[in-house]
Each structure stands twice: as structure tokens, then as C-alpha cells.
Design a protein around this motif. Structure first.
Motif, short mmCIF file in Angstrom:
data_model
loop_
_atom_site.label_atom_id
_atom_site.label_comp_id
_atom_site.label_asym_id
_atom_site.label_seq_id
_atom_site.Cartn_x
_atom_site.Cartn_y
_atom_site.Cartn_z
N ASN A 68 108.10 -2.71 45.46
CA ASN A 68 106.89 -3.17 46.15
C ASN A 68 105.78 -2.19 45.84
OD1 ASN A 68 108.41 -5.14 47.35
ND2 ASN A 68 108.88 -3.85 49.13
N ALA A 69 104.67 -2.72 45.35
CA ALA A 69 103.55 -1.82 45.08
C ALA A 69 102.29 -2.38 45.71
CB ALA A 69 103.36 -1.67 43.59
N VAL A 70 101.48 -1.48 46.21
CA VAL A 70 100.17 -1.87 46.75
C VAL A 70 99.12 -1.21 45.86
CG1 VAL A 70 98.62 -1.71 48.72
CG2 VAL A 70 101.06 -2.07 49.08
N VAL A 71 98.16 -1.99 45.40
CA VAL A 71 97.10 -1.45 44.55
C VAL A 71 95.84 -1.31 45.39
CG1 VAL A 71 95.75 -1.76 42.44
CG2 VAL A 71 98.08 -2.66 42.56
N MET A 72 95.30 -0.10 45.42
CA MET A 72 94.05 0.11 46.18
C MET A 72 92.93 0.38 45.18
SD MET A 72 95.32 2.88 48.84
CE MET A 72 96.91 2.86 49.56
N SER A 73 91.82 -0.30 45.39
CA SER A 73 90.71 -0.10 44.47
C SER A 73 89.51 0.43 45.26
CB SER A 73 90.40 -1.46 43.83
OG SER A 73 89.12 -1.48 43.31
N ALA A 74 89.03 1.60 44.86
CA ALA A 74 87.94 2.23 45.62
C ALA A 74 86.87 2.78 44.70
CB ALA A 74 88.50 3.35 46.49
N ASN A 75 85.63 2.56 45.10
CA ASN A 75 84.50 3.03 44.30
C ASN A 75 84.23 4.51 44.56
OD1 ASN A 75 81.54 3.71 44.11
ND2 ASN A 75 81.52 1.73 43.10
N VAL A 76 83.99 5.24 43.47
CA VAL A 76 83.53 6.63 43.57
C VAL A 76 82.08 6.63 43.14
CG1 VAL A 76 83.79 8.95 42.61
CG2 VAL A 76 85.81 7.54 43.01
N PRO A 77 81.11 7.09 43.88
CA PRO A 77 81.26 7.86 45.10
C PRO A 77 81.03 7.04 46.38
CG PRO A 77 79.06 8.14 44.25
CD PRO A 77 79.74 7.13 43.37
N LEU A 78 80.89 5.71 46.27
CA LEU A 78 80.54 4.92 47.46
C LEU A 78 81.56 5.06 48.59
CD1 LEU A 78 79.02 1.51 46.36
CD2 LEU A 78 78.03 3.25 47.84
N ARG A 79 82.83 4.84 48.23
CA ARG A 79 83.86 4.90 49.27
C ARG A 79 84.60 6.23 49.26
NH1 ARG A 79 86.01 1.71 53.03
NH2 ARG A 79 84.42 0.17 52.61
N ILE A 80 84.78 6.76 48.07
CA ILE A 80 85.46 8.06 47.94
C ILE A 80 84.39 9.08 47.58
CG2 ILE A 80 87.21 9.32 46.62
CD1 ILE A 80 88.48 7.12 48.27
N GLY A 81 84.07 9.95 48.54
CA GLY A 81 82.92 10.84 48.37
C GLY A 81 83.25 12.22 47.85
N SER A 82 84.54 12.53 47.70
CA SER A 82 84.90 13.86 47.20
C SER A 82 86.31 13.80 46.62
CB SER A 82 84.87 14.90 48.32
OG SER A 82 85.86 14.56 49.27
N THR A 83 86.66 14.86 45.88
CA THR A 83 88.01 14.91 45.30
C THR A 83 89.05 14.92 46.41
OG1 THR A 83 87.09 16.14 43.47
CG2 THR A 83 89.46 16.18 43.69
N SER A 84 88.74 15.62 47.50
CA SER A 84 89.75 15.68 48.58
C SER A 84 89.91 14.30 49.22
CB SER A 84 89.40 16.75 49.61
OG SER A 84 88.17 16.46 50.18
N ASP A 85 88.83 13.50 49.28
CA ASP A 85 88.96 12.12 49.78
C ASP A 85 89.88 11.31 48.86
OD1 ASP A 85 87.28 12.60 51.81
OD2 ASP A 85 85.63 11.30 51.14
N ALA A 86 89.72 11.53 47.56
CA ALA A 86 90.54 10.78 46.59
C ALA A 86 92.01 11.14 46.75
CB ALA A 86 90.07 11.08 45.17
N LEU A 87 92.27 12.45 46.91
CA LEU A 87 93.66 12.87 47.09
C LEU A 87 94.18 12.35 48.43
CD1 LEU A 87 93.49 16.48 45.69
CD2 LEU A 87 94.77 14.57 44.77
N TYR A 88 93.29 12.28 49.38
CA TYR A 88 93.67 11.76 50.70
C TYR A 88 94.14 10.31 50.58
CZ TYR A 88 93.58 11.38 55.69
OH TYR A 88 93.97 11.23 56.99
N MET A 89 93.37 9.54 49.81
CA MET A 89 93.75 8.14 49.60
C MET A 89 95.11 8.07 48.88
SD MET A 89 91.87 5.02 47.63
CE MET A 89 92.01 5.51 45.93
N ALA A 90 95.24 8.90 47.85
CA ALA A 90 96.48 8.86 47.07
C ALA A 90 97.69 9.30 47.91
CB ALA A 90 96.34 9.75 45.84
N ASP A 91 97.46 10.22 48.84
CA ASP A 91 98.59 10.78 49.59
C ASP A 91 98.90 10.05 50.89
OD1 ASP A 91 98.82 12.64 47.64
OD2 ASP A 91 97.73 14.22 48.69
#
Ligand code: C2E
Ligand code: CA
Ligand code: CA
Length: 646
Positions: A342-365
């Protein structure tokens, strides 16, 4: 014939340059560093220097001997022309390469590209038209090579591109790793040195050799991505993801992150051998690279892949997400077995939704929400991440500003007049920014943040301090229940820590009743059993929480020495609704009774439920019917009133 002396030195220089370029080309192809734009521009750069060296070699070889033959002279002439045509491209290509490495390609808009291209086109046209115009160079009557005015324009254009490359490097300094900085500076310095030497000793034509050595350095450091690649899967690693995303933020690049989270990765443990998971990871990585050879694919954790996608419309992104999602509809091969993931694909715009590298890692983690049923999550679907991040910040503030508060919910005996039995301590978070947060939401996050010990210790201290006032005992309470995360119960040193905390207060240990949900105990049974026995010998009591929620089983009730079993509210509520529920409740009560354990039922909200429980014969009740969890001050008032009435 090649005479010894000047010509043979040129010959050696050029041949060496060709060889070095050839090795660089060969390695790039062998290591398959050919797909991405940066790789391609690098290969063009190598090609330019290689062809230049060949031209120079031919020209220098033919120069002394071509006087005898018109054909040889033409050959030498064309070779020189080709040299200039190619050479004029060197600095522009280098400029584009540096721009790629700095991750700044998206900074070049149409106007920039037009400007850089125009300069290049003008110099190239001047060179190509040279056989007619002789603006760049010509041969005098003796057949000697002479430079003309346009050659200086070509040098100035080259210097301009080189200067722009230096500027690009300086402006993107922060976006580059130390290794890349060193490699690019090394290249620039060695090129400048080569040009300088050739300028002073005009017959020492070392420029191309210097450049080829520069390329070798770049190949070994910039193009070599060993430290960025996950050795098992061949995709980029977490560090590369952080670096590349930092570069994007510094360059203000707009992109999309496609995060693929596999939600049932543990299934692989149940199939095949011990390395099933790594086999599977290699298979998934391979498939992703096959589907999207041009994109950077990163593996940020055991069950998460992230793709960076540039310059795509929403529709195109949707299409890419669907392609990934569709592939997960088919089975994956692990050894001789096939597994469905089972996989879920999340699609997020940088920088609109993901405003920093730590936000991106947050999403990934961050885990996908338990109630999520969608295969593809976009924009507003990702709001839960914002909430998650807000709660995480609130938790940190909670520890710093001490805004965690222990509430108490009373428990009663199912006897005439419902005498007070005890209470359950339940934590609350009153955050200054996001308001009240309930433990059902923040406890799993506290656990993930590794702070659950700290929180549970805080609750235990508060409860001990309350017990030390003597008020609970005076009001007839037997004990106060303290929730423990089972994860920490099985850690080494847990028993000593509990004893240490409680010994600091002047209280009876039997007034503390630890509640644990028997969830992971199946694996760590013996450890949990030893821990419980050690604490019980000290006098502490134990309750099994949430009986009937799927984790608990009869064997654990029987073999772990619980004093009280707390039947979960869902069992009570379904008993009220239907026949099946009632059978489950009745049988649970009967079995627990036979095992000689006392029973508490939580979630009691109505008098009807009390009558049902009275008929079954349980010991204690807890629920909104009597009281919600309330602050300590209100709780003291409640139990004092109750004691006065008794
Ligand atoms: P739990 O241990 O099962 O706690 C009982 C939950 O049921 C509490 O929710 C309580 O407010 C709620 N409850 C009690 N009676 C009723 C009722 O009649 N109707 C309804 N609808 N609900 C009732 P709460 O306080 O939100 O806590 C949720 C969970 O958070 C707890 O479930 C427990 O697992 C965890 N938790 C709370 N405090 C702590 C703590 O200090 N440490 C740890 N590790 N976990 C805690
Ligand atoms: Ca509990
Ligand atoms: Ca419970």
C-alpha cells in the motif's frame, strides 16, 4: 614526421588532453552519469575540450608540413576553424554547467537565456564567417597565422562567461557542499593557470591539458555521487535530499515534492528471508528510476521515497502521481514471493506548502493519518501535516512553559451510593497558541518525539505530590491511576526510575496504580512480566487498560499479575447497542471473574449502562455519568463534597 622539440611537446600535451577527456567520458558512461541535465552539460564540456584538443593536435601537426600541399593546408585551415567554432562554446557551456551544479537553472528566464545565447551566437557567427571576412584570423603571404580584431571580441566574450560563472558560484555559495565548492574553484584556478601560462609562453600550449585535468577533478568530485547515493538502492540518500532542497530554497526555485509512503512495509518481514525488505527496496527504486530517469529520486527513510519534480503543471503532476499509484496496484516480486504494497503519494508545492527543508523532512517522516483512504494526497489533504507540526511545536512549548496539566477523573465502586474508589490521572495541554489539545492527539506525537518518559514522569510526580497532601486518603480514595506508555515499561532501568521518583515523596506505594495497555507485550512478554513483578513487590498496583480493543488477550491477563482489568468503553457501548456486543461483554466479565481479577468499566455515561453493569456484577465504574476529567482544584472540591455526604 614529427620533429623533437616544440611540436613534440604540443603533440604530447594535446594527446594527454585527449586521453584524459576520453577517460572522463568513459567513466561517465560506465557509471551511467548521463541522464540528468547536469550530466549532459558536463558531457558537452568534455566533448568540447576533447574535440578542441584533436583540432589543435591536427593543426599543430600540419602547420610545419602543409606548405608543400594545398590539400594539407586546407585541412589545417579547416581544423583551425573547427577549433575556434568549438572553443567559442567552451566558456558558455562551462557557465551553464556551474549554473546546473548550483541548482540555479530555474533562475535563467527567457530574457537571460536570450541574452547569453545572443552573445554566443554573435561570436560563433564571427568565427563561422571568418573564411569570408577574415575578422578573426588570416594567413599572410608566407602562410603564417595572424590574429585579427574579432579574436579579441571572442576572448572578451569568453572572459564574460567565465566571470558570470564565478559570480554564479559566489551567489550560490551557501547552496553548495564543500566538496562542490572545492571542485569548481579547482577547475577555475587550473583553467586560469593554463591560460596564463599560455599567454606568457605563447608556444607552451597547455590550456586544453589544464582544462582536461580540471574536468577530471570535477568528474571525481561533483559528478561522482557516491556520498549522495544509497548504496543498496542506487537512489539518492537523505543527506542528498537535504542538500538539494536547501539549494532550491536558497535559489528560490519552485518545484513539487512527490512523497511516496509505503504504509504496510512490515509485510515484507512476513514473506521470504530476512533481507526481503532490502530486496523489495531495490525493486521499487529500480522501477522508479525506470519510470522517471530524469527526476531525482531520494530515499529518505525505510518506507519513504521522494521525487523532486520541476516545471510541471498540476495536470502533469496528477498524471505522474497516478502512474506511481497505479504501479502499486500491481504486486512486487520478493524472491519467490509476490507482495502487494500500500502506498500513498503526497504531492506538495515548494515553497507554497512546504516552506523549508525541515518542513519537507517533516512531511516525509510523518505517518499517514490512520483514517486516510486516499491513494493520492494533494494540497488541502495535507492540512493534517500543518496540524501535526503545530501540535509538535505546542508540545515543545508545553515542556518549556509548563503548560501541561494533570486532570483527574474519579472512579466509583458499584455499591449502594457509589462510594469513591479512586481516580485516573489524565494529562491535558493548554497551549497559548493553538488552545486545548487532547491526549488522544498529542500522546502518539510525544511518543514519536521520544519525550513520553519525560511526560509520564511529570504526571507521576504530580500525582505523588497530590497524594502527599493526604487529601485523597482522607476522602477515602484507595489509589490514583497513572497511565504508562508500555514502550517505556520494557526499557532497562524503568523499575529503578519509578521507585526513585516515588521515594522522593512521603506516600504509600500502594496508592499508585499503573495503567498499561497490553499492546507490544506479545513480543516482550517476559520483560514486561519481570518489570511488573518487581514493581508489585514494592507495593505498586497494576491495571490493564483498554481491555477488548484488539491488543489484549486472555493469556496476558492470566499470566501478567494485574489487580484490575479496565474494560474499554467501546465494549460497553456496543453491549448497549446489540446482542453480539452484550454477549462479548458478558463473557468478558465472566472470564475475568474466573481469573480472579477485579473489573472496572470505563465510559459509563447513562444510568441504563449502570443497570446493565450491575446485573453483570463489575466492581468499579468510571465515566461522564459521574464526572469528566477535571482540574485538581475542582477534583479536590468534588471528593471533599462526596466525603462530607458519606
Ligand atoms: P485512556 O487511558 O483509555 O483514558 C480514558 C479516556 O476516556 C480519557 O480520555 C477519558 O477522558 C475518556 N473518558 C472517560 N470516561 C468517558 C466517558 O464516559 N465517555 C467518553 N466519551 N470518554 C470518556 P483522554 O483523557 O482524552 O485520554 C485519552 C488517552 O490518552 C488515554 O486513554 C490514555 O491512553 C492517554 N493518556 C492520557 N493521559 C496520559 C498520560 O498521562 N500518560 C500516557 N502515557 N497516556 C495518557
Ligand atoms: Ca487509562
Ligand atoms: Ca482506557
Amino acid at each position: 614526421m614529427i620533429s623533437f622539440g616544440e611540436s613534440s611537446i604540443h603533440f604530447a600535451f594535446d594527446l594527454s588532453a585527449i586521453l584524459v577527456c576520453f577517460i572522463v567520458l568513459l567513466f561517465s558512461i560506465i557509471y551511467q552519469r548521463t541522464e540528468k541535465t547536469q550530466n549532459k552539460v558536463f558531457l558537452v564540456l568534455v566533448f568540447v575540450i576533447m574535440v578542441n584538443s584533436v583540432c589543435e593536435l591536427v593543426t599543430n601537426y600540419l602547420q610545419p608540413i602543409c606548405g608543400r600541399s594545398r590539400f594539407l593546408f586546407s585541412l589545417m585551415d579547416y581544423s583551425r576553424l573547427l577549433y575556434f567554432i568549438i572553443h567559442a562554446a567552451l566558456c558558455p557551456v562551462f557557465f551553464y554547467y556551474v549554473t546546473c551544479v548550483c541548482g540555479a537553472m530555474s533562475k535563467l528566464n527567457f530574457r537571460h537565456n536570450l541574452f547569453y545565447a545572443m552573445t554566443f551566437v554573435i561570436t560563433e557567427t564571427a568565427v563561422i564567417l571568418n573564411p569570408i571576412t577574415h575578422w578573426v584570423y588570416h594567413f599572410d603571404e608566407k602562410g603564417e597565422y595572424c590574429r585579427d580584431f574579432a579574436i579579441y571580441a571572442i576572448y572578451i566574450a569568453a572572459a564574460f562567461y567565465f566571470f558570470m560563472a564565478v559570480l554564479r558560484l559566489l551567489f550560490s555559495w551557501q547552496a553548495l557542499t564543500a566538496r562542490r565548492r572545492i571542485a569548481l574553484i579547482y577547475f577555475m584556478m587550473i583553467v586560469v593557470l593554463g591560460v596564463f601560462v599560455q599567454l606568457i609562453w605563447i608556444d607552451l600550449k597547455v590550456e586544453l591539458l589544464a582544462e582536461s585535468f580540471g574536468l577530471l577533478g570535477i568528474m571525481l568530485s561533483v559528478e561522482n555521487e557516491d556520498d549522495r547515493v544509497d548504496p543498496n538502492t542506487g537512489v539518492y540518500n537523505r543527506r542528498a535530499f537535504e542538500n538539494d532542497l536547501n539549494t532550491c530554497f536558497i535559489n528560490k526555485t519552485v518545484l513539487h515534492l512527490l512523497c511516496i509512503k509505503i504504509t504496510n512495509a512490515d509485510i515484507t518481514e512476513r514473506v521470504g528471508s530476512g533481507n526481503a525488505y532490502s530486496v523489495l527496496n531495490t525493486t521499487i527504486s529500480g522501477k522508479l528510476m525506470e519510470l522517471f530517469p530524469r527526476y531525482c529520486i531520494y530515499k529518505t527513510s525505510a518506507d519513504t521515497f521522494v521525487l523532486t519534480v520541476f516545471d510541471k503543471t498540476d495536470d502533469e503532476l496528477k498524471h505522474i502521481s497516478e502512474r506511481i499509484s497505479d504501479r502499486f496496484e500491481k504486486p512486487w516480486q520478493v524472491g519467490d514471493n509476490e507482495v502487494m504494497l500500500n502506498a500513498v503519494v503526497m504531492s506538495a508545492n515548494v515553497p507554497l506548502r512546504i516552506g523549508s527543508t525541515s518542513d519537507a523532512l517533516y512531511m516525509a517522516d510523518s505517518p499517514v493519518p490512520a483514517n486516510n483512504e486516499k491513494k493520492i494526497l494533494v494540497d488541502s489533504d495535507l492540512d493534517y501535516l500543518l496540524r501535526l507540526s503545530a501540535v509538535e511545536k505546542a508540545i515543545k512549548r508545553g515542556f518549556e512553559e509548563k503548560t501541561f496539566e494533570v486532570y483527574y477523573q474519579p472512579t466509583y465502586c458499584l455499591d449502594e451510593g457509589y462510594p469513591l474508589h479512586g481516580a485516573e490521572a489524565l494529562i491535558r495541554l493548554h497551549d497559548t497558541v493553538i488552545g486545548h489539545v487532547y491526549p488522544g492527539e498529542f500522546i502518539p506525537i510525544v511518543e514519536k518525539m521520544g519525550l513520553i518518559d519525560e511526560l509520564d514522569d511529570h504526571v507521576l510526580r504530580e500525582v505523588c505530590a497530590f497524594l502527599e497532601t493526604g487529601i485523597p486518603a482522607e476522602c477515602g480514595m484507595e489509589c490514583i491511576n497513572v497511565n504508562l506508555s508500555v514502550l517505556q515499561c520494557i526499557r532497562p532501568g524503568f523499575v529503578e526510575r519509578m521507585i526513585d521518583i516515588v521515594s522522593g515523596f512521603n506516600i504509600k506505594k500502594s496508592m499508585i496504580n499503573f495503567e498499561i495497555t497490553e499492546s507490544v507485550a506479545a513480543n516482550d512478554y517476559r520483560v514486561l512480566s519481570k518489570t511488573m513483578n518487581a514493581l508489585k513487590r514494592e507495593g505498586f498496583l497494576f491495571s490493564m487498560d483498554d481491555y477488548g480493543t484488539g491488543y489484549s488477550n486472555m493469556q496476558s491477563i492470566f499470566s501478567l499479575d494485574f489487580d484490575i482489568i479496565k474494560i474499554d468503553k467501546s465494549i460497553l457501548w456496543s453491549a448497549e447497542k446489540g446482542e453480539l456486543g452484550r454477549i462479548i461483554l458478558e463473557n468478558s466479565v465472566r472470564m475475568i471473574r474466573q481469573m480472579d481479577r477485579r473489573i472496572l468499566v470505563e465510559g459509563v455515561e447513562t444510568s441504563g449502562q449502570i443497570e446493565l453493569l450491575r446485573a453483570l456484577g463489575v466492581d468499579y465504574l468510571q465515566g461522564y455519568y459521574f464526572s469528566r476529567p477535571i482540574p485538581k482544584k475542582d477534583f479536590i472540591e468534588l471528593i471533599k463534597n462526596k466525603a462530607n455526604k458519606a
